[in-house]
Motif scaffolding. Structure first.
Motif, PDB file in Angstrom:
ATOM      1  N   ILE A 277      14.641   9.416   0.524  1.00 24.36           N
ATOM      2  CA  ILE A 277      13.555   8.670  -0.117  1.00 24.36           C
ATOM      3  C   ILE A 277      12.269   8.910   0.669  1.00 24.36           C
ATOM      4  CG2 ILE A 277      12.694   6.376  -0.707  1.00 24.36           C
ATOM      5  CD1 ILE A 277      15.592   5.475  -1.027  1.00 24.36           C
ATOM      6  N   LYS A 278      11.202   9.317  -0.043  1.00 30.03           N
ATOM      7  CA  LYS A 278       9.919   9.596   0.613  1.00 30.03           C
ATOM      8  C   LYS A 278       8.860   8.652   0.047  1.00 30.03           C
ATOM      9  CE  LYS A 278      11.212  14.471   1.103  1.00 30.03           C
ATOM     10  NZ  LYS A 278      11.701  14.299   2.466  1.00 30.03           N
ATOM     11  N   GLU A 279       8.012   8.136   0.932  1.00 27.97           N
ATOM     12  CA  GLU A 279       7.018   7.165   0.489  1.00 27.97           C
ATOM     13  C   GLU A 279       5.700   7.839   0.110  1.00 27.97           C
ATOM     14  OE1 GLU A 279       6.050   4.392   3.574  1.00 27.97           O
ATOM     15  OE2 GLU A 279       5.576   5.942   5.039  1.00 27.97           O
ATOM     16  N   LYS A 280       4.865   7.125  -0.642  1.00 33.38           N
ATOM     17  CA  LYS A 280       3.542   7.580  -1.037  1.00 33.38           C
ATOM     18  C   LYS A 280       2.525   6.495  -0.718  1.00 33.38           C
ATOM     19  CE  LYS A 280       4.019  11.648  -3.007  1.00 33.38           C
ATOM     20  NZ  LYS A 280       3.226  12.828  -2.632  1.00 33.38           N
ATOM     21  N   LYS A 281       1.354   6.929  -0.209  1.00 32.79           N
ATOM     22  CA  LYS A 281       0.295   5.984   0.113  1.00 32.79           C
ATOM     23  C   LYS A 281      -0.556   5.698  -1.119  1.00 32.79           C
ATOM     24  CE  LYS A 281      -0.020   7.301   4.988  1.00 32.79           C
ATOM     25  NZ  LYS A 281       0.529   6.023   5.472  1.00 32.79           N
ATOM     26  N   LEU A 282      -1.269   4.578  -1.092  1.00 28.31           N
ATOM     27  CA  LEU A 282      -2.028   4.131  -2.251  1.00 28.31           C
ATOM     28  C   LEU A 282      -3.053   5.161  -2.702  1.00 28.31           C
ATOM     29  CD1 LEU A 282      -2.754   1.980  -4.319  1.00 28.31           C
ATOM     30  CD2 LEU A 282      -4.274   0.942  -2.619  1.00 28.31           C
ATOM     31  N   ASP A 283      -3.737   5.830  -1.751  1.00 29.52           N
ATOM     32  CA  ASP A 283      -4.763   6.775  -2.173  1.00 29.52           C
ATOM     33  C   ASP A 283      -4.138   7.965  -2.901  1.00 29.52           C
ATOM     34  OD1 ASP A 283      -3.592   7.543   0.209  1.00 29.52           O
ATOM     35  OD2 ASP A 283      -5.352   8.574   0.965  1.00 29.52           O
ATOM     36  N   GLU A 284      -2.941   8.386  -2.464  1.00 23.12           N
ATOM     37  CA  GLU A 284      -2.240   9.473  -3.160  1.00 23.12           C
ATOM     38  C   GLU A 284      -1.781   9.024  -4.544  1.00 23.12           C
ATOM     39  OE1 GLU A 284       0.352  12.006  -0.255  1.00 23.12           O
ATOM     40  OE2 GLU A 284       0.533   9.913   0.366  1.00 23.12           O
ATOM     41  N   ILE A 285      -1.284   7.792  -4.618  1.00 24.38           N
ATOM     42  CA  ILE A 285      -0.814   7.258  -5.903  1.00 24.38           C
ATOM     43  C   ILE A 285      -1.973   7.159  -6.880  1.00 24.38           C
ATOM     44  CG2 ILE A 285       0.215   5.273  -7.050  1.00 24.38           C
ATOM     45  CD1 ILE A 285       1.558   4.661  -4.280  1.00 24.38           C
ATOM     46  N   SER A 286      -3.090   6.595  -6.413  1.00 27.32           N
ATOM     47  CA  SER A 286      -4.263   6.431  -7.267  1.00 27.32           C
ATOM     48  C   SER A 286      -4.742   7.777  -7.803  1.00 27.32           C
ATOM     49  CB  SER A 286      -5.385   5.749  -6.487  1.00 27.32           C
ATOM     50  OG  SER A 286      -6.536   5.619  -7.280  1.00 27.32           O
TER      51      SER A 286
ATOM     52  N   ILE B 264       0.823  -1.204   0.000  1.00 20.18           N
ATOM     53  CA  ILE B 264       0.000   0.000   0.000  1.00 20.18           C
ATOM     54  C   ILE B 264       0.857   1.254   0.000  1.00 20.18           C
ATOM     55  CG2 ILE B 264      -1.757   1.288   1.283  1.00 20.18           C
ATOM     56  CD1 ILE B 264      -2.772  -1.298  -0.003  1.00 20.18           C
ATOM     57  N   ASN B 265       1.960   1.231   0.769  1.00 18.20           N
ATOM     58  CA  ASN B 265       2.828   2.399   0.887  1.00 18.20           C
ATOM     59  C   ASN B 265       4.062   2.217   0.004  1.00 18.20           C
ATOM     60  OD1 ASN B 265       1.081   3.438   2.878  1.00 18.20           O
ATOM     61  ND2 ASN B 265       2.089   2.204   4.439  1.00 18.20           N
ATOM     62  N   LEU B 266       4.112   2.983  -1.065  1.00 14.98           N
ATOM     63  CA  LEU B 266       5.141   2.811  -2.084  1.00 14.98           C
ATOM     64  C   LEU B 266       6.358   3.685  -1.785  1.00 14.98           C
ATOM     65  CD1 LEU B 266       5.973   1.572  -4.790  1.00 14.98           C
ATOM     66  CD2 LEU B 266       4.693   3.379  -5.941  1.00 14.98           C
ATOM     67  N   LEU B 267       7.534   3.056  -1.834  1.00 15.87           N
ATOM     68  CA  LEU B 267       8.789   3.766  -1.570  1.00 15.87           C
ATOM     69  C   LEU B 267       9.495   4.197  -2.848  1.00 15.87           C
ATOM     70  CD1 LEU B 267      10.242   1.420   1.187  1.00 15.87           C
ATOM     71  CD2 LEU B 267       9.615   3.820   1.529  1.00 15.87           C
TER      72      LEU B 267
ATOM     73  N   GLN C  70     -11.421   2.314   2.844  1.00 19.27           N
ATOM     74  CA  GLN C  70     -12.128   3.567   3.111  1.00 19.27           C
ATOM     75  C   GLN C  70     -11.345   4.759   2.561  1.00 19.27           C
ATOM     76  OE1 GLN C  70     -15.255   3.773   4.712  1.00 19.27           O
ATOM     77  NE2 GLN C  70     -15.144   5.810   3.824  1.00 19.27           N
ATOM     78  N   GLN C  71     -10.039   4.769   2.798  1.00 20.83           N
ATOM     79  CA  GLN C  71      -9.201   5.871   2.310  1.00 20.83           C
ATOM     80  C   GLN C  71      -9.222   5.944   0.780  1.00 20.83           C
ATOM     81  OE1 GLN C  71      -5.339   5.119   3.976  1.00 20.83           O
ATOM     82  NE2 GLN C  71      -5.943   5.648   6.062  1.00 20.83           N
ATOM     83  N   LEU C  72      -9.124   4.770   0.159  1.00 24.24           N
ATOM     84  CA  LEU C  72      -9.088   4.733  -1.299  1.00 24.24           C
ATOM     85  C   LEU C  72     -10.437   5.126  -1.894  1.00 24.24           C
ATOM     86  CD1 LEU C  72      -7.358   4.211  -3.726  1.00 24.24           C
ATOM     87  CD2 LEU C  72      -7.908   1.793  -3.595  1.00 24.24           C
ATOM     88  N   LEU C  73     -11.516   4.694  -1.253  1.00 19.77           N
ATOM     89  CA  LEU C  73     -12.847   5.101  -1.698  1.00 19.77           C
ATOM     90  C   LEU C  73     -12.992   6.619  -1.674  1.00 19.77           C
ATOM     91  CD1 LEU C  73     -15.413   2.601  -0.123  1.00 19.77           C
ATOM     92  CD2 LEU C  73     -15.278   3.265  -2.508  1.00 19.77           C
ATOM     93  N   GLU C  74     -12.646   7.211  -0.522  1.00 18.05           N
ATOM     94  CA  GLU C  74     -12.793   8.658  -0.374  1.00 18.05           C
ATOM     95  C   GLU C  74     -11.880   9.408  -1.345  1.00 18.05           C
ATOM     96  OE1 GLU C  74     -12.158   9.512   3.733  1.00 18.05           O
ATOM     97  OE2 GLU C  74     -14.001   8.538   4.386  1.00 18.05           O
ATOM     98  N   SER C  75     -10.650   8.915  -1.489  1.00 19.83           N
ATOM     99  CA  SER C  75      -9.714   9.559  -2.409  1.00 19.83           C
ATOM    100  C   SER C  75     -10.224   9.483  -3.843  1.00 19.83           C
ATOM    101  CB  SER C  75      -8.336   8.893  -2.306  1.00 19.83           C
ATOM    102  OG  SER C  75      -7.476   9.364  -3.318  1.00 19.83           O
ATOM    103  N   SER C  76     -10.736   8.320  -4.227  1.00 20.94           N
ATOM    104  CA  SER C  76     -11.229   8.138  -5.593  1.00 20.94           C
ATOM    105  C   SER C  76     -12.429   9.038  -5.857  1.00 20.94           C
ATOM    106  CB  SER C  76     -11.617   6.677  -5.829  1.00 20.94           C
ATOM    107  OG  SER C  76     -10.500   5.835  -5.644  1.00 20.94           O
ATOM    108  N   VAL C  77     -13.346   9.090  -4.903  1.00 14.39           N
ATOM    109  CA  VAL C  77     -14.533   9.926  -5.066  1.00 14.39           C
ATOM    110  C   VAL C  77     -14.133  11.383  -5.227  1.00 14.39           C
ATOM    111  CG1 VAL C  77     -16.576  10.803  -3.897  1.00 14.39           C
ATOM    112  CG2 VAL C  77     -16.123   8.354  -3.912  1.00 14.39           C
TER     113      VAL C  77
END
Length: 922
Positions: free
Chosen positions: A166-175, A67-70, A322-329
């Motif tokens: 190196i900074k990571e990104k969460k799935l909802d930000e990536i999406s 989920i958390n991409l480096l 839940q995070q991905l749903l809200e981010s996508s919406v």
């Protein structure tokens, strides 16, 4: 050079991912998992040829769920140098699409770490530990070398992470970022492809252009090409379905078929997969295929397949879901027809201010992307209503299918995926049909269920802003029904124009689906508060409803992406039409920018609306319905009543209609300024030039001059040629081949049976005193040094026969008194750019102080004070209202009419009105 992954690289990449995962499972470093092999499994196109994939070949994650991409690594074989420019740019481009600040180039010969600093990619470190590997064969033969080197590289990357490199990104930000990329980088390619297909099948063009007629008002801010706008919908249709299909897999096994989707599948095949998912899980509004979504160029389809494969690789927990749903919406709201998407704080205020009974059925009949029904669900949840009851009683509909896909996602939670979302496609006017039913498949049982629409206790919506000029033909029939019913119910006493704003008819139609004592809360434009049509609409509202509250912003626009000034209207259904409204109507102004309000402040304002309690966040005043009606009969606008205007009760006896004292002069109007208002230096003969005042922008003093030229020629071309008037002839010829903004020839659009296409007559009436129909910061009436023509942007006055002997200077003074300025502001409504929207018709309704009430001595005193005021340039009204000259003048006028005790009230009301209108530009 085009760098595309081949079979050897794919195999080597999967080996590398395996090695990374074996090592990180034995140590405690930030890298917990490597991925990418699922995407690579789709690296061939439908013809079996290798292709460039969308994501980096190797992806490093800081969690085992991926989920958390480096970081992403781009892999090549040793025959491609790490200094190859195409290779470097490809790796950096992929990193940027994912929002990553680092990328690694690995070619089994060398390794390079790039870091992005201040917008520039730089080499942070380069490793040469693999120099012995020089050929493709060496990658396998000498694999012990790169396998031994790998752990030390991973440990160094671990240190780079801990030092902040190196900074990571969460799935909802990536999406979020990838969705934007998929749309913005591919909408033109898809649009061009659709245009090409439309040449082979004209039905495509016909369908898209019919769709555009309905939706273009929503897109014009961002997209002018209907094919590009339609392509955005197609792309979002695929993205939405892939995201939601991956999200429901934990609770719907049928959705697992999307794990097997590859570029070997055609779009039609995948559409069929989603149809099968729909039959069992429902979510029809999400999974329904957008028309022509199968007409995709290969590159676009490949990118969408890559995106699905990327999602397949994740283990999505409820929290991440839940995070991905809200981010996508939220992302889709920004991307689709969303310039009028309701801001969350506005939706929250609307819901909390409207809903009294939260246990009954509620609906948003123009729900768009579902922001408002989502807030309804949050309120019910907060009040302890069970999740199933919330889903059973919350309804949402819209005539457009695509926003409903997003709305359905917005109303779904990880714990409600087996519950029915009562989201359906309908035209709002059809909801009143008593036999109207909705069919929805239960995601719990797979059974097709039929629901009869109930009477609703709460109707809440952000109604569409649709000018009457573009209302669809089929909806005009609905409007006729609404107007006919209104005429019948009121015995013809209330008549709305068929050219009213669209939302007038929607609100009146909603009465038929509203339960007795039910409430309507709607977001509207503010135009109805300042127009004659709005007054008639108010009468219709008061016939069917108890009008509870009208809310406006006193500090900025609510919709930052569109120049629309909004209001909230809250109504309660009467038990009987004859019922007389007993409670006063609340007019409320919010003092703080709505986007800056926190949840507690929004709740506080809502409580003030529900209980009429005082609150420092708002300015509120209440009037009885009879009092409001009396003010409207006295030609005030509704926009005025947000401020204390009770002082007008003391003033009525000394007022006279403006049209008793003056004849109103409309400005000259032809519609093509470049032709009719030549700039200085033209060679047109003087006989065809009249002096005109074009606007008040350059008017500095209360006395002004008409110094612009107007081309006024009524002679034919033949007559001009005979006279040898070559200046006028040359001027006309300059425009005879010109076109307007939509490409129509000027002679065609400007000509009519009554006048030549280049003709503007100068035989109309001239004005003595003028003001702007769109004033900004300055309110004033200016006197022309001699009677002159005026442009359509102005309205002019000339003394009527009855007052022809009255001093024009005195009349100008009375018009420029604080009461005169108040009536200018009170006659219109604020537009999105901060100017006041007036019309000549509204100006006709203005009243002014009656000069006949003054003695000769008072006239002289007023003119002395006015001459002092005139000696200074016209200031911004808010600044000038406190100047010594202005205060002495206003006090003298009010004292002469016995109104001096009302001075502070009048000044405060005018000041608040101006601040509210002008705040939109703060």
């Amino acid at each position: 050079m085009s760098i595309i992954m081949n079979e050897n690289e794919r195999s080597a990449a999967i080996d590398l991912i395996t090695e990374i995962n074996q090592y990180v499972s034995t140590v405690n470093i930030v890298i917990k998992k490597a991925g990418g092999e699922i995407t690579m499994n789709n690296f061939k196109n439908a013809e079996g040829n290798s292709r460039k994939i969308m994501f980096p070949d190797v992806l490093l994650y800081s969690d085992t769920n991926k989920i958390n991409l480096l970081q992403g690594w781009e892999l090549k074989m040793p025959d491609v140098s790490v200094h190859d420019n195409t290779y470097i740019l490809d790796a950096q481009d992929k990193a940027e699409k994912l929002g990553l600040n680092t990328t690694v180039l690995w070619n089994f010969h060398e390794v390079v770490l790039y870091v992005k600093n201040n917008g520039q990619w730089i080499i942070e470190k380069q490793w040469g530990d693999l120099l012995e590997i020089t050929t493709r064969e060496d990658v396998v033969k000498k694999q012990i070398i790169w396998k031994n080197f790998l752990p030390s590289l991973l440990r160094e990357l671990n240190e780079f992470y801990h030092t902040g490199v190196i900074k990571e990104k969460k799935l909802d930000e990536i999406s979020d970022r990838v969705t934007t990329y998929l749309i913005e980088d591919h909408k033109q390619l898809l649009a061009d492809h659709l245009k090409s297909k439309a040449k082979e099948n004209r039905i495509i063009d016909a369908k898209i252009n019919e769709w555009w007629k309905v939706t273009k008002i929503e897109y014009l801010k961002d997209e002018a090409d209907p094919y590009i706008a339609f392509s955005k919908n197609i792309l979002l249709n695929w993205i939405t379905r892939f995201i939601f299909g991956n999200l429901i897999m934990p609770v719907h096994d049928v959705a697992k078929c999307i794990l097997d989707i590859s570029t070997l599948n055609k779009p039609d095949e995948v559409n069929n997969m989603f149809e099968k998912i729909t039959k069992i899980s429902d979510y029809y509004t999400i999974f329904q295929a957008q028309q022509f979504n199968n007409l995709l160029p290969e590159l676009v389809w490949n990118r969408l397949i890559d995106f699905n494969a990327f999602l397949n690789d994740k283990v999505v927990t409820h929290e991440i879901l839940q995070q991905l749903l809200e981010s996508s919406v939220n992302q889709f709201k920004r991307e689709i027809i969303g310039q009028y998407t309701t801001p969350e704080n506005v939706a929250k205020l609307l819901v909390l201010s409207t809903v009294v009974d939260s246990t009954s059925n509620d609906i948003d009949p123009c729900c768009g992307t579902g922001t408002i029904p989502k807030e309804v669900m949050k309120l019910k949840q907060k009040l302890g209503i069970t999740e199933r009851e919330i889903h059973d009683t919350t309804w949402a509909s819209d005539k457009m299918m695509f926003p409903l896909q997003v709305a359905n996602m917005a109303l779904t939670t990880p714990t409600s995926m087996n519950m029915i979302n009562k989201v359906f496609q309908r035209n709002v006017f059809s909801l009143a049909n008593v036999s109207e039913t909705v069919k929805i498949t239960s995601p719990e049982t797979g059974e097709l269920m039929e629901f009869t629409l109930p009477k609703f206790k709460n109707i809440l919506s952000n109604l569409p802003f649709v000018p009457f000029e573009i209302i669809e033909k089929n909806e005009k029939n609905f409007i006729d029904n609404v107007l006919n019913k209104l005429q019948k119910d009121t015995d013809g006493k209330i008549m709305l124009s068929r050219k009213s704003d669209f939302y007038y008819y929607i609100i009146l139609s909603l009465n038929d689906i509203l339960d007795v004592n039910g409430r309507i809360g709607v977001i509207l434009s503010n135009s109805w508060l300042g127009t004659v049509a709005g007054k008639e609409f108010f009468k219709a509202l008061s016939f069917y409803f108890n009008i509870k509250t009208i809310v406006i912003s006193g500090n900025g626009r609510w919709f930052q992406n569109a120049k629309v000034i909004s209001s909230i209207l809250i109504l309660e259904k009467k038990e009987r039409f004859e019922e007389i409204q007993k409670n006063p109507i609340q007019f409320l102004v919010i003092n703080k920018k709505i986007g800056e309000l926190n949840s507690s402040e929004i709740s506080s304002i809502a409580n003030s609306i529900l209980s009429s309690a005082s609150n420092s966040l708002v300015y509120s005043i209440e009037y009885s319905l009879p009092k409001v009606e009396s003010y409207l009969e006295n030609k005030l606008s509704l926009n005025t009543l947000f401020y204390d205007v009770t002082w007008l009760d003391d003033v009525q006896s000394v007022l006279v209609p403006l049209t008793d004292v003056f004849t109103l002069i409309r400005g000259m109007r032809r519609g093509w300024d470049a032709l009719f208002y030549p700039e200085k230096g033209h060679s047109i003969e003087g006989t065809y030039i009249s002096k005109i005042l074009k606007n008040t922008k350059d008017t500095i003093n209360y006395d002004t001059v008409a110094d612009a030229d107007a081309f006024c020629c009524s002679k034919t071309i033949e007559e001009l040629e005979e006279l040898g008037h070559n200046g006028a002839l040359g001027w006309i010829k300059r425009f005879e081949t010109g076109v307007n903004k939509v490409g129509k020839p000027l002679p065609e659009v400007l000509g009519n049976s009554r006048q030549l296409w280049y003709e503007m007559r100068s035989d109309g009436a001239t004005a003595e005193i003028i003001t702007s129909l769109n004033p900004g910061k300055r309110l004033f009436w200016a006197k022309l040094d001699s009677n002159a023509f005026i442009n359509q942007r102005l309205v002019g006055l000339t003394r009527s026969v009855k007052y022809s002997d009255e001093s024009v200077d005195l009349l100008q003074a009375l018009l420029n008194s604080i009461i005169g300025l108040f009536f200018i502001e009170a006659s219109g409504f604020g537009r999105g750019d901060g100017v006041l929207d007036l019309s000549a018709h509204n100006v006709k309704q203005i009243k002014m102080l009656n000069p006949s009430h003054l003695t000769n001595e008072q006239r002289v005193s007023i003119l002395i004070k006015f001459n002092k005021l005139k000696s200074t340039p016209i200031p911004n009204t808010l600044e000038g209202i406190e100047s010594r000259e202005r205060m002495e003048f206003d006090e003298e006028v009010l004292r002469s009419y016995g109104l001096i005790d009302n001075y502070e009230k009048i000044k405060l009301g005018l000041t608040r009105m101006l601040k509210t209108r002008l705040s939109v530009n703060d």
